[in-house]
Scaffold this motif. Structure first.
Motif, PDB file in Angstrom:
ATOM      1  N   GLY A   1      14.706  -4.210   0.107  1.00 45.29           N
ATOM      2  CA  GLY A   1      13.420  -3.874  -0.517  1.00 45.29           C
ATOM      3  C   GLY A   1      12.317  -3.841   0.525  1.00 45.29           C
ATOM      4  O   GLY A   1      12.092  -4.826   1.234  1.00 45.29           O
TER       5      GLY A   1
ATOM      6  N   LEU B   1       5.709  -4.853  -0.168  1.00 45.73           N
ATOM      7  CA  LEU B   1       4.897  -5.728   0.682  1.00 45.73           C
ATOM      8  C   LEU B   1       5.636  -7.016   1.037  1.00 45.73           C
ATOM      9  O   LEU B   1       5.552  -7.493   2.169  1.00 45.73           O
ATOM     10  CB  LEU B   1       3.574  -6.061   0.001  1.00 45.73           C
ATOM     11  CG  LEU B   1       2.528  -4.958  -0.010  1.00 45.73           C
ATOM     12  CD1 LEU B   1       1.300  -5.405  -0.794  1.00 45.73           C
ATOM     13  CD2 LEU B   1       2.132  -4.565   1.412  1.00 45.73           C
ATOM     14  N   ALA B   2       6.357  -7.579   0.071  1.00 44.58           N
ATOM     15  CA  ALA B   2       7.052  -8.843   0.337  1.00 44.58           C
ATOM     16  C   ALA B   2       8.139  -8.653   1.390  1.00 44.58           C
ATOM     17  O   ALA B   2       8.237  -9.421   2.356  1.00 44.58           O
ATOM     18  CB  ALA B   2       7.641  -9.405  -0.955  1.00 44.58           C
TER      19      ALA B   2
ATOM     20  N   GLU C   1      15.660   0.079   1.955  1.00 44.02           N
ATOM     21  CA  GLU C   1      14.737   0.452   0.870  1.00 44.02           C
ATOM     22  C   GLU C   1      15.353   1.600   0.073  1.00 44.02           C
ATOM     23  O   GLU C   1      15.735   2.626   0.633  1.00 44.02           O
ATOM     24  CB  GLU C   1      13.375   0.851   1.457  1.00 44.02           C
ATOM     25  CG  GLU C   1      12.427   1.554   0.502  1.00 44.02           C
ATOM     26  CD  GLU C   1      12.168   0.781  -0.792  1.00 44.02           C
ATOM     27  OE1 GLU C   1      11.824  -0.408  -0.728  1.00 44.02           O
ATOM     28  OE2 GLU C   1      12.328   1.393  -1.878  1.00 44.02           O
ATOM     29  N   ALA C   2      15.388   1.429  -1.255  1.00 44.46           N
ATOM     30  CA  ALA C   2      16.005   2.450  -2.109  1.00 44.46           C
ATOM     31  C   ALA C   2      15.189   3.742  -2.151  1.00 44.46           C
ATOM     32  O   ALA C   2      15.740   4.845  -2.163  1.00 44.46           O
ATOM     33  CB  ALA C   2      16.163   1.890  -3.528  1.00 44.46           C
TER      34      ALA C   2
ATOM     35  N   GLY D   1       6.770   0.087  -1.921  1.00 44.97           N
ATOM     36  CA  GLY D   1       7.032  -0.385  -3.274  1.00 44.97           C
ATOM     37  C   GLY D   1       5.926   0.018  -4.229  1.00 44.97           C
ATOM     38  O   GLY D   1       5.550   1.195  -4.296  1.00 44.97           O
ATOM     39  N   ARG D   2       5.393  -0.974  -4.918  1.00 42.43           N
ATOM     40  CA  ARG D   2       4.365  -0.690  -5.930  1.00 42.43           C
ATOM     41  C   ARG D   2       3.019  -0.309  -5.340  1.00 42.43           C
ATOM     42  O   ARG D   2       2.133   0.139  -6.066  1.00 42.43           O
ATOM     43  CB  ARG D   2       4.216  -1.899  -6.854  1.00 42.43           C
ATOM     44  CG  ARG D   2       5.218  -1.870  -7.998  1.00 42.43           C
ATOM     45  CD  ARG D   2       5.230  -3.186  -8.738  1.00 42.43           C
ATOM     46  NE  ARG D   2       6.103  -4.147  -8.106  1.00 42.43           N
ATOM     47  CZ  ARG D   2       6.057  -5.452  -8.320  1.00 42.43           C
ATOM     48  NH1 ARG D   2       5.154  -5.942  -9.129  1.00 42.43           N
ATOM     49  NH2 ARG D   2       6.909  -6.255  -7.708  1.00 42.43           N
TER      50      ARG D   2
ATOM     51  N   PHE E   1      -4.234   1.894 -10.748  1.00 41.51           N
ATOM     52  CA  PHE E   1      -5.482   1.414 -10.155  1.00 41.51           C
ATOM     53  C   PHE E   1      -5.247   0.030  -9.565  1.00 41.51           C
ATOM     54  O   PHE E   1      -4.861  -0.904 -10.255  1.00 41.51           O
ATOM     55  CB  PHE E   1      -6.592   1.351 -11.210  1.00 41.51           C
ATOM     56  CG  PHE E   1      -7.843   0.700 -10.690  1.00 41.51           C
ATOM     57  CD1 PHE E   1      -8.524   1.254  -9.618  1.00 41.51           C
ATOM     58  CD2 PHE E   1      -8.325  -0.467 -11.252  1.00 41.51           C
ATOM     59  CE1 PHE E   1      -9.668   0.649  -9.114  1.00 41.51           C
ATOM     60  CE2 PHE E   1      -9.475  -1.075 -10.761  1.00 41.51           C
ATOM     61  CZ  PHE E   1     -10.144  -0.516  -9.685  1.00 41.51           C
ATOM     62  N   GLN E   2      -5.453  -0.066  -8.277  1.00 45.04           N
ATOM     63  CA  GLN E   2      -5.275  -1.351  -7.586  1.00 45.04           C
ATOM     64  C   GLN E   2      -6.444  -1.544  -6.663  1.00 45.04           C
ATOM     65  O   GLN E   2      -6.971  -0.578  -6.120  1.00 45.04           O
ATOM     66  CB  GLN E   2      -4.023  -1.356  -6.721  1.00 45.04           C
ATOM     67  CG  GLN E   2      -2.753  -1.069  -7.439  1.00 45.04           C
ATOM     68  CD  GLN E   2      -1.542  -1.668  -6.712  1.00 45.04           C
ATOM     69  OE1 GLN E   2      -1.623  -2.726  -6.100  1.00 45.04           O
ATOM     70  NE2 GLN E   2      -0.417  -1.002  -6.815  1.00 45.04           N
ATOM     71  N   VAL E   3      -6.804  -2.785  -6.445  1.00 42.25           N
ATOM     72  CA  VAL E   3      -7.808  -3.100  -5.431  1.00 42.25           C
ATOM     73  C   VAL E   3      -7.269  -4.208  -4.534  1.00 42.25           C
ATOM     74  O   VAL E   3      -6.470  -5.038  -4.956  1.00 42.25           O
ATOM     75  CB  VAL E   3      -9.154  -3.551  -6.052  1.00 42.25           C
ATOM     76  CG1 VAL E   3      -9.853  -2.386  -6.719  1.00 42.25           C
ATOM     77  CG2 VAL E   3      -8.973  -4.716  -7.017  1.00 42.25           C
TER      78      VAL E   3
ATOM     79  N   TYR F   1      -8.583 -12.551  -0.262  1.00 41.04           N
ATOM     80  CA  TYR F   1      -7.189 -13.010  -0.326  1.00 41.04           C
ATOM     81  C   TYR F   1      -6.846 -13.782   0.955  1.00 41.04           C
ATOM     82  O   TYR F   1      -6.867 -13.215   2.054  1.00 41.04           O
ATOM     83  CB  TYR F   1      -6.233 -11.827  -0.422  1.00 41.04           C
ATOM     84  CG  TYR F   1      -6.010 -11.223  -1.788  1.00 41.04           C
ATOM     85  CD1 TYR F   1      -6.137 -11.974  -2.955  1.00 41.04           C
ATOM     86  CD2 TYR F   1      -5.633  -9.895  -1.913  1.00 41.04           C
ATOM     87  CE1 TYR F   1      -5.906 -11.402  -4.192  1.00 41.04           C
ATOM     88  CE2 TYR F   1      -5.396  -9.310  -3.152  1.00 41.04           C
ATOM     89  CZ  TYR F   1      -5.538 -10.073  -4.292  1.00 41.04           C
ATOM     90  OH  TYR F   1      -5.310  -9.515  -5.519  1.00 41.04           O
TER      91      TYR F   1
ATOM     92  N   VAL G   1      20.711  -0.546  -2.576  1.00 37.40           N
ATOM     93  CA  VAL G   1      21.760  -1.569  -2.530  1.00 37.40           C
ATOM     94  C   VAL G   1      22.301  -1.749  -3.944  1.00 37.40           C
ATOM     95  O   VAL G   1      21.531  -1.764  -4.910  1.00 37.40           O
ATOM     96  CB  VAL G   1      21.181  -2.897  -1.984  1.00 37.40           C
ATOM     97  CG1 VAL G   1      22.182  -4.033  -2.117  1.00 37.40           C
ATOM     98  CG2 VAL G   1      20.759  -2.712  -0.523  1.00 37.40           C
TER      99      VAL G   1
ATOM    100  N   GLY H   1       9.214 -11.857  -3.213  1.00 38.44           N
ATOM    101  CA  GLY H   1       8.641 -10.856  -4.111  1.00 38.44           C
ATOM    102  C   GLY H   1       7.563 -11.509  -4.947  1.00 38.44           C
ATOM    103  O   GLY H   1       7.531 -12.739  -5.095  1.00 38.44           O
ATOM    104  N   ASP H   2       6.699 -10.691  -5.513  1.00 38.62           N
ATOM    105  CA  ASP H   2       5.581 -11.267  -6.272  1.00 38.62           C
ATOM    106  C   ASP H   2       6.043 -12.052  -7.496  1.00 38.62           C
ATOM    107  O   ASP H   2       5.333 -12.926  -7.984  1.00 38.62           O
ATOM    108  CB  ASP H   2       4.559 -10.184  -6.656  1.00 38.62           C
ATOM    109  CG  ASP H   2       5.087  -9.154  -7.643  1.00 38.62           C
ATOM    110  OD1 ASP H   2       6.318  -9.079  -7.853  1.00 38.62           O
ATOM    111  OD2 ASP H   2       4.252  -8.417  -8.214  1.00 38.62           O
TER     112      ASP H   2
ATOM    113  N   SER I   1       0.454 -10.156  -7.209  1.00 38.34           N
ATOM    114  CA  SER I   1      -0.678  -9.563  -6.488  1.00 38.34           C
ATOM    115  C   SER I   1      -0.242  -9.269  -5.059  1.00 38.34           C
ATOM    116  O   SER I   1       0.823  -9.723  -4.606  1.00 38.34           O
ATOM    117  CB  SER I   1      -1.858 -10.537  -6.447  1.00 38.34           C
ATOM    118  OG  SER I   1      -1.553 -11.633  -5.600  1.00 38.34           O
ATOM    119  N   ILE I   2      -1.084  -8.549  -4.368  1.00 35.45           N
ATOM    120  CA  ILE I   2      -0.837  -8.288  -2.952  1.00 35.45           C
ATOM    121  C   ILE I   2      -0.764  -9.613  -2.210  1.00 35.45           C
ATOM    122  O   ILE I   2       0.108  -9.821  -1.361  1.00 35.45           O
ATOM    123  CB  ILE I   2      -1.972  -7.386  -2.414  1.00 35.45           C
ATOM    124  CG1 ILE I   2      -1.843  -5.992  -3.032  1.00 35.45           C
ATOM    125  CG2 ILE I   2      -1.967  -7.326  -0.886  1.00 35.45           C
ATOM    126  CD1 ILE I   2      -3.059  -5.112  -2.881  1.00 35.45           C
TER     127      ILE I   2
END
Ligand SMILES: Cc1cc2nc3c(=O)[nH]c(=O)nc-3n(C[C@H](O)[C@H](O)[C@H](O)COP(=O)(O)OP(=O)(O)OC[C@H]3O[C@@H](n4cnc5c(N)ncnc54)[C@H](O)[C@@H]3O)c2cc1C
Length: 432
Positions: A11, A14-15, A34-35, A41-42, A57-59, A64, A231, A403-404, A410-411
């Motif tokens: 994967g 980000l993680a 990565e598939a 990813g997201r 929509f992401q910010v 952070y 995978v 992973g989240d 979140s990021i």
């Protein structure tokens, strides 16, 4: 070459990227599988007719802590949302004062005298407590869930907030962030998010959110990432690819979303896998339009407390950061309310109908660019779901998870989980 791999990371979200980079920095040889056709990813951005459309929509919140630790924020050329927001109630747009950094002032202006002093005092107290906890380093949403963890709604009710106040402030703001208006997300996630908005700005990188994973991937050796490589399973530390090949590394990190991890790993590997999932993951929808000019005219978030249409929030990313629209155009991005039952084919028309009440007939000239539906946007972060999470990154000898879904949705949570998995892998490789 395969035998020399210290760690296979499954994967490239980000993680996974954060995990791989941390391992490479520690001198480990890493392969990321990565598939999809690209990493990220997201956190992804599509280009349509020269417009950059983030997939949902992401910010990025510049407070952070994990972002500050891991990202070269300067080279992301972040554009910042203005403190404050427009809040739609019926056909009215009210400008509120900095709902993220000065919630008390924002709530006062939002409610324009319709809230009693008791709720205003309660939010001031909440803000003070949350910021004090943040300053003391006590606000880690990635800690294992306590047995008595409450939902955001229960916590707000226990603090004495009125039902009216919750419906007019917390539901539109935090329901939009959590992608659920029931406010069933656990209290520690709420407290952390509240603090991040209070301490910093909501931001977009120049050219789209995908710049964030791209930056991390650029630090990895060119041959470390294999895209288009799904995978199929991880069995006793052996990674079986969908094309029939098998790979081995000294360690394997499963850095997918939770549902994919459940499919990849042997039954029983993840705690709670056999338990009924309280809700499942949360989805999102986004409708993007090309406009001749911005309906807002500035980097301001519009959130909707108007329940007559599909709009959850509306932004003009091209007002916020460079590169979102070609010269002479504006990108309008609309998140659809999670509880909106209308179908995708009608979404653009439904959005235009609702937005007409706020901006007038000019919205009829908006040109629909894309309607996106994201199946798994955020993990279930209800207290019941959080109690099912694994504690620590190690699942079995040589098998790790990040992973989240194991930290927070979140990021920040994804970056933190990747770093912690890398630390656990590195320690096991050193001792093992
Ligand atoms: C609509 C939306 C809005 C959001 N809003 C915000 C926000 O405003 N602020 C914020 O901080 N966060 C936000 N988030 C959350 C944030 O984007 C995620 O928490 C984070 O990107 C998760 O990263 P991850 O690496 O854990 O998982 P993912 O990004 O899901 O990465 C997992 C990767 O694994 C790959 N994979 C899966 N199965 C396999 C397989 N079998 N083989 C190989 N690879 C596989 C996937 O293709 C994917 O690339 C939002 C997310 C969405 C979707």
């Amino acid at each position: 070459m395969h035998d020399q791999t210290d760690c296979i990371v499954i994967g490239g979200g980000l993680a996974g990227l954060a995990c791989a980079r941390e391992l490479v920095r520690r001198g480990r040889r890493v392969r990321v599988l990565e598939a999809a056709a690209a990493v990220g990813g997201r956190v992804a951005t599509d280009t349509v007719d020269g417009f950059r459309i983030d997939r949902g929509f992401q910010v990025y919140l510049d407070a952070y802590p994990e972002g500050r630790r891991q990202l070269d924020v300067g080279s992301l050329k972040l554009g910042r949302f203005e403190p404050g927001a427009l809040v739609a109630e019926g056909r009215r747009l009210r400008r509120v004062t900095d709902p993220w950094r000065r919630p008390l002032a924002a709530v006062r202006s939002l409610l324009e005298g319709t809230v009693g002093i008791a709720d205003a005092l309660r939010i001031a107290r909440l803000r003070g407590e949350v910021l004090a906890a943040a300053a003391a380093g006590e606000l880690d949403p990635d800690r294992p869930a306590a047995a008595d963890e409450r939902t955001t709604r229960a916590a707000l009710e226990a603090r004495g907030f009125s039902a009216r106040f919750i419906a007019r402030f917390f539901e539109p703001f935090f329901g939009g962030v959590f992608l659920e208006r029931g406010l069933e997300t656990a209290e520690p996630i709420f407290a952390f998010t509240f603090a991040m908005f209070a301490l910093g700005n909501a931001c977009l990188p120049a050219g789209g959110m995908a710049a964030i994973p791209r930056q991390i991937a650029a630090d990895l050796p060119a041959d470390a990432i294999e895209v288009g490589t799904p995978v199929a399973a991880v069995e006793r530390g052996v990674v079986r690819l969908a094309d029939g090949r098998s790979l081995t590394g000294r360690a394997v990190v499963v850095a997918t979303d939770r549902l994919a991890a459940l499919r990849l790993l042997p039954a029983g590997s993840l705690p709670g896998a056999d338990a009924a999932q309280p809700r499942g993951e949360k989805g999102a929808r986004l409708v993007a339009f090309a406009a001749e000019r911005s309906p807002i005219g500035g980097p301001t978030l519009l959130v909707s407390a108007d329940r007559s249409g599909p709009i959850d929030n509306l932004t003009v990313p091209s007002d916020v950061a460079a590169g979102y629209a070609p010269a002479g155009g504006a990108l309008v991005a609309v998140s659809v309310r999670p509880d909106w039952a209308g179908d995708d084919a009608a979404a653009a028309a439904d959005v235009v109908r609702q937005a007409r009440g706020w901006f007038g007939s000019v919205v009829e000239q908006w040109r629909p660019l894309a309607t996106l539906r994201i199946g798994h946007a955020l993990p279930d972060e209800s207290p019941a779901a959080r109690r099912l999470r694994p504690v620590g990154a190690r699942l079995a000898d040589g098998v790790f998870i990040c992973g989240d879904h194991v930290t927070s949705g979140s990021i920040n949570g994804a970056l933190a989980s990747g770093r912690r998995a890398a630390e656990a892998v590195d320690a096991s490789l050193t001792t093992g």
